[in-house]
Design an enzyme around this catalytic site. Structure first.
Site, PDB file in Angstrom:
ATOM      1  N   PRO A 380     -41.935  -5.016  -3.445  1.00 22.39           N
ATOM      2  CA  PRO A 380     -43.227  -5.137  -2.764  1.00 22.39           C
ATOM      3  C   PRO A 380     -43.055  -6.020  -1.529  1.00 22.39           C
ATOM      4  O   PRO A 380     -42.856  -7.231  -1.630  1.00 22.39           O
ATOM      5  CB  PRO A 380     -44.136  -5.802  -3.811  1.00 22.39           C
ATOM      6  CG  PRO A 380     -43.245  -6.281  -4.896  1.00 22.39           C
ATOM      7  CD  PRO A 380     -41.875  -5.751  -4.701  1.00 22.39           C
ATOM      8  N   ASP A 556     -39.772 -10.370  -0.537  1.00 23.03           N
ATOM      9  CA  ASP A 556     -40.086  -9.718  -1.803  1.00 23.03           C
ATOM     10  C   ASP A 556     -41.192 -10.535  -2.463  1.00 23.03           C
ATOM     11  O   ASP A 556     -40.964 -11.669  -2.900  1.00 23.03           O
ATOM     12  CB  ASP A 556     -38.807  -9.703  -2.657  1.00 23.03           C
ATOM     13  CG  ASP A 556     -38.991  -9.010  -3.996  1.00 23.03           C
ATOM     14  OD1 ASP A 556     -40.154  -8.849  -4.433  1.00 23.03           O
ATOM     15  OD2 ASP A 556     -37.959  -8.654  -4.604  1.00 23.03           O
ATOM     16  N   HIS A 557     -42.357  -9.936  -2.522  1.00 20.31           N
ATOM     17  CA  HIS A 557     -43.513 -10.709  -2.987  1.00 20.31           C
ATOM     18  C   HIS A 557     -43.447 -11.009  -4.484  1.00 20.31           C
ATOM     19  O   HIS A 557     -44.250 -11.768  -5.012  1.00 20.31           O
ATOM     20  CB  HIS A 557     -44.811  -9.963  -2.645  1.00 20.31           C
ATOM     21  CG  HIS A 557     -45.987 -10.865  -2.439  1.00 20.31           C
ATOM     22  ND1 HIS A 557     -46.043 -12.164  -2.894  1.00 20.31           N
ATOM     23  CD2 HIS A 557     -47.167 -10.657  -1.799  1.00 20.31           C
ATOM     24  CE1 HIS A 557     -47.196 -12.710  -2.568  1.00 20.31           C
ATOM     25  NE2 HIS A 557     -47.896 -11.820  -1.894  1.00 20.31           N
ATOM     26  N   ARG A 558     -42.484 -10.432  -5.194  1.00 15.32           N
ATOM     27  CA  ARG A 558     -42.316 -10.810  -6.608  1.00 15.32           C
ATOM     28  C   ARG A 558     -41.652 -12.176  -6.701  1.00 15.32           C
ATOM     29  O   ARG A 558     -41.866 -12.929  -7.640  1.00 15.32           O
ATOM     30  CB  ARG A 558     -41.432  -9.774  -7.336  1.00 15.32           C
ATOM     31  CG  ARG A 558     -42.022  -8.392  -7.388  1.00 15.32           C
ATOM     32  CD  ARG A 558     -40.992  -7.421  -7.914  1.00 15.32           C
ATOM     33  NE  ARG A 558     -39.764  -7.458  -7.111  1.00 15.32           N
ATOM     34  CZ  ARG A 558     -38.634  -6.845  -7.433  1.00 15.32           C
ATOM     35  NH1 ARG A 558     -38.567  -6.124  -8.533  1.00 15.32           N
ATOM     36  NH2 ARG A 558     -37.571  -6.923  -6.669  1.00 15.32           N
ATOM     37  N   VAL A 560     -41.344 -14.442  -3.942  1.00 16.08           N
ATOM     38  CA  VAL A 560     -41.838 -15.438  -2.987  1.00 16.08           C
ATOM     39  C   VAL A 560     -43.329 -15.209  -2.789  1.00 16.08           C
ATOM     40  O   VAL A 560     -43.772 -14.062  -2.659  1.00 16.08           O
ATOM     41  CB  VAL A 560     -41.114 -15.236  -1.634  1.00 16.08           C
ATOM     42  CG1 VAL A 560     -41.714 -16.110  -0.561  1.00 16.08           C
ATOM     43  CG2 VAL A 560     -39.622 -15.485  -1.769  1.00 16.08           C
TER      44      VAL A 560
END
Ligand code: CAO
Length: 584
Positions: A380, A556-558, A560
């Site tokens: 994501p 990577d929004h998972r 950070v």
């Protein structure tokens, strides 16, 4: 004059590489380190150097072969090679250099009996028993199942004397003006004398080759039937028990990939692939291979052939299935293949709009496409933008020009960015991680290695600078210039492209105001840098002309969160805005 084997040197960790170009010919004189072959790994093209000066005796690999460290690729004659060494190596290279000499070590077919070959039973087309000797007998295999075709040229002999073959193994490939087809073996046994050669024109009933059959106590007259599995060919016409839809019994008509889409589709291969051949390419495969594909549920249009003229052989089908299983385990995706429930991209017939030309993708391009798509679908992505005021940094950089010329190193903005990123990664270590989703773990890296995207004529490459935090600006300038030039000259070793924690992709030398780079998984962030421009910046009382560097941080929004991303870009802006802070 002595001979020396040319072996594949250390490949820096790559297991198997593909030969994509042969740069020398037999008789060429080469100096030590002169490039002999170009090979391609998943990440780069690399030239393999000559081990010493001399004359090329032969090169025994061909384009498309897979080779690994230690493999012999050819022979070099040289005066300076130790004779004891070369005697041994010349012998072995001779053996390796010629398939025929390899084959000569295979057991020789037994001598024929004095009996004249028996006539075939034309009513069945069954091979005619020719000779019995101890536990073996020799039979003549005849051409059958051509179904009306006459005088068809042989384009390939698929077997050699001494080869062991199974029922339905391809013996020869013939090509009519309509189709390429393989003639399968009606028997299992060892190939004896081959009675035809490439270019010969053959018709139904012609003698093809001698086959040595080892008797196992079965009735002589019925061995062919006994050796054939119940669902294999019928000795009467050699056609597969399961005939090809819309194909002559032996014929494997050339079909466009699209046409074969209508054939039995595998239940699960629409979601991933081994290596998708170009749309519209022909499927070349014989009946035995097609039968195997049907049994395994493989759509041959998706399998890349490794045989001559890109013919698909059984190993390709097995390799495809293996790759499918591995990809499924790794959650891999394939561009345009309808992955993750996403409909694949359907191509129109472009020629209806104008002239087109098709060109095969290089391995690097297809691997890059796969990696980009994998990252795009798995990660994501969010991109955080920031402008860094690099007016002072640029003044300082320019002041280094004369010193740089003395040192022979050009100081570009890149080393400053590397230093700033290393400092930001140390300050915000949540960016220096990888996610192990299978084990639900975060892997914290205690080193700071940074990849730099390099634009090369043969594609994008990402060499890695190790321990950036421990290096000075000059060292970073020299190393990044060297790696970029090695990338452009295809000289990067696979190990030089591994181990990055974070990547910088700088388009600043080209242009643009911002972009959204794709994270280079399994890293969790990438910094895109655009072209610095003078902008009016409000200092509280007036607008000041300042040189502003646009930064685009994709993450990577998972791994950070957005606040950390804003902290990271702010840290970069602060560090580049006042480079004295890089010393802190
Ligand atoms: N803004 C303005 N000018 C910049 C700049 C920036 N952000 N970055 C570099 N420049 C200038 C340099 O100072 C240099 O100018 P001078 O010759 O006047 O000093 C010029 O642009 C060319 O620099 P460079 O590109 O040769 O050197 P570099 O160290 O900045 O970059 C490298 C090296 C390897 C990153 C670069 O050559 C490159 O390949 N960039 C493309 C990367 C890429 O394709 N990314 C896309 C990946 S996603 O598809």
């Amino acid at each position: 004059m002595s001979e020396q084997e040319i072996r594949v040197p250390d490949l820096g960790g790559a297991d198997e590489v593909e030969v994509i170009e042969i740069l020398v010919n037999a008789g060429d004189s080469v100096a030590e380190e002169d490039p002999i072959l170009t090979v391609e790994t998943d990440k780069a093209s690399v030239e393999l150097p000559s081990p010493s000066a001399g004359k090329i005796v032969n090169i025994i690999v061909k384009v498309g072969d897979k080779i690994k460290e230690g493999d012999v690729v050819g022979t070099l004659s040289s005066d300076s090679v130790d004779s004891s060494d070369s005697a041994g190596s010349a012998g072995s290279s001779d053996g390796a250099s010629d398939g025929a000499s390899n084959r000569s070590s295979a057991p020789e077919p037994k001598a024929q009996s004095d009996d004249a070959p028996a006539k075939p039973d034309d009513s069945t087309g069954k091979p005619a028993p020719q000779k019995k000797s101890g536990g073996t007998r020799t039979e003549i295999v005849k051409v059958s199942g051509l179904d009306g075709f006459d005088d068809i040229p042989i384009i390939e002999l698929n077997v050699s004397e001494g080869d062991d073959v199974d029922v339905e193994s391809a013996l020869v490939t013939v090509e009519s003006d309509k189709a390429t087809m393989e003639i399968p073996s009606p028997l299992a046994g060892k190939i004896g004398k081959i009675l035809v050669k490439e270019g010969d024109k053959i018709s139904e009933g012609d003698d093809l080759l001698e086959m040595i059959i080892t008797d196992d106590g079965a009735d002589d007259g019925d061995d062919a039937d006994d050796s054939a599995p119940a669902d294999s060919i019928d000795a009467g016409n050699n056609s597969p028990a399961e005939p090809e839809p819309s194909a002559a019994p032996l014929a494997a008509p050339e079909q466009p990939a699209a046409a074969s889409d209508n054939k039995a589709k595998p239940a699960d291969t629409g979601s991933a692939t081994y290596e998708v051949p170009a749309a519209g390419s022909k499927v070349h495969a014989g009946p035995a291979v097609r039968k195997l594909a049907r049994e395994l549920g493989v759509d041959l249009a998706r399998v890349k052939g490794s045989g001559p003229k890109s013919r698909i052989i059984k190993d390709d089908v097995h390799g495809y299935v293996k790759a499918q299983l591995q990809q499924a385990q790794q959650g891999a995706v394939v561009p345009g293949a309808g992955t993750s429930g996403i409909p694949g991209v359907k191509l129109p017939d472009f020629s209806q709009f104008g002239e087109v030309e098709r060109e095969g993708m290089s391995r690097m391009m297809s691997v890059t496409a796969l990696n980009m798509h994998r990252s795009w679908l798995n990660v994501p992505h969010v991109t955080q933008f920031e402008d860094a005021d690099i007016s002072d940094m640029e003044d300082f950089r320019k002041s280094l020009k004369a010193l740089g010329e003395k040192k022979g190193v050009k100081m570009t903005p890149l080393p400053f960015m590397l230093k700033a990123c290393a400092a930001a990664l140390a300050e915000l270590p949540q960016f220096n991680v990888a996610l192990d989703m299978d084990r639900k773990e975060v892997v914290h890296k205690k080193y700071i290695h940074i990849g730099i995207a390099v634009d090369t004529p043969h594609g994008l490459m990402v060499p890695v600078i190790r321990n950036v935090d421990q290096k000075g600006l000059w060292e970073l300038a020299a190393e990044s210039a060297e790696l970029a030039s090695k990338a452009r000259d295809k000289k990067l070793k696979p190990a030089e492209m591994q181990g990055a924690c974070f990547t910088i992709t700088s388009l600043g030398g080209i242009g643009g105001t911002a972009f959204t780079p794709i994270v280079n998984t399994p890293e969790v962030a990438i910094l895109g840098v655009s072209k610095a421009a003078m902008k009016p910046v409000w200092d509280g009382t007036a607008f000041q002309p300042r040189l502003m560097l646009p930064l685009s941080l994709s993450y990577d929004h998972r791994a950070v969160n957005g606040a950390d991303a804003a902290r990271f870009t702010s840290a970069l802006a602060r560090l580049m805005g006042d480079i004295r802070t890089l010393l802190l």
